[in-house]
Motif scaffolding. Structure first.
Motif, PDB file in Angstrom:
ATOM      1  N   GLU A 123       0.821  -1.210   0.000  1.00 35.22           N
ATOM      2  CA  GLU A 123       0.000   0.000   0.000  1.00 35.22           C
ATOM      3  C   GLU A 123       0.859   1.265   0.000  1.00 35.22           C
TER       4      GLU A 123
ATOM      5  N   ALA B 127      -7.358  -6.165  -2.746  1.00 29.35           N
ATOM      6  CA  ALA B 127      -8.215  -5.117  -2.192  1.00 29.35           C
ATOM      7  C   ALA B 127      -8.276  -3.906  -3.122  1.00 29.35           C
ATOM      8  N   LYS B 128      -7.185  -3.610  -3.804  1.00 27.04           N
ATOM      9  CA  LYS B 128      -7.153  -2.477  -4.733  1.00 27.04           C
ATOM     10  C   LYS B 128      -7.824  -2.796  -6.063  1.00 27.04           C
TER      11      LYS B 128
ATOM     12  N   PRO C 164     -10.184  -5.849  -7.011  1.00 27.27           N
ATOM     13  CA  PRO C 164     -10.825  -7.141  -6.739  1.00 27.27           C
ATOM     14  C   PRO C 164     -11.319  -7.871  -7.982  1.00 27.27           C
TER      15      PRO C 164
END
Length: 127
Positions: free
Chosen positions: A31, A88-89, A91
């Motif tokens: 991240e 998560a960024k 999907p």
């Protein structure tokens, strides 16, 4: 009760803390590299290779030093933490399975760092 009458020590529990820390470091490194570069995938950014990846190696070494039997698990957890952050960024990525495989291969040197940390710990215990 003599020393020979004592039961053998119980095996140490699975190093959940080491695995949890490795997952956290992997996801946070991914991240941070994305945010520093503005890239959607961290490995496309110079910050990943200059900052995050060396931090992953230090984390693998330190975690395996603290938990010598966890070098394999922490290496995999670092890669999985990155994969979770990647998912998560993005999907809906159709290349996600390939990305996870590539992540494991790219993270293989972290296993070497972890084994080195475990050996450093083993060397310190010798008289």
């Amino acid at each position: 009760m003599s020393a020979s009458d004592q039961p053998p020590p119980l095996p140490s529990p699975f190093p959940w803390l080491a695995v949890g820390l490795a997952l956290l470091v992997g996801a946070a490194g991914w991240e941070v590299a994305c945010r520093l570069s503005g890239q959607r995938e961290a490995w496309d950014a110079p910050a990943y290779w200059r900052l995050a990846y060396p931090a992953f190696a230090v984390a693998a070494l330190a975690l395996a030093y603290a938990w010598p039997r966890s070098a394999w698990f922490t290496w995999a957890a670092l890669a999985v933490g990155q994969a979770l952050a990647m998912f998560a960024k993005n999907p809906g990525g159709n290349l996600l399975p390939l990305g996870v495989i590539v992540m494991l291969v790219l993270s293989a040197p972290l296993l070497i760092a972890g084994r080195f940390g475990a050996r450093l710990r083993a060397g310190r215990r010798r008289p």
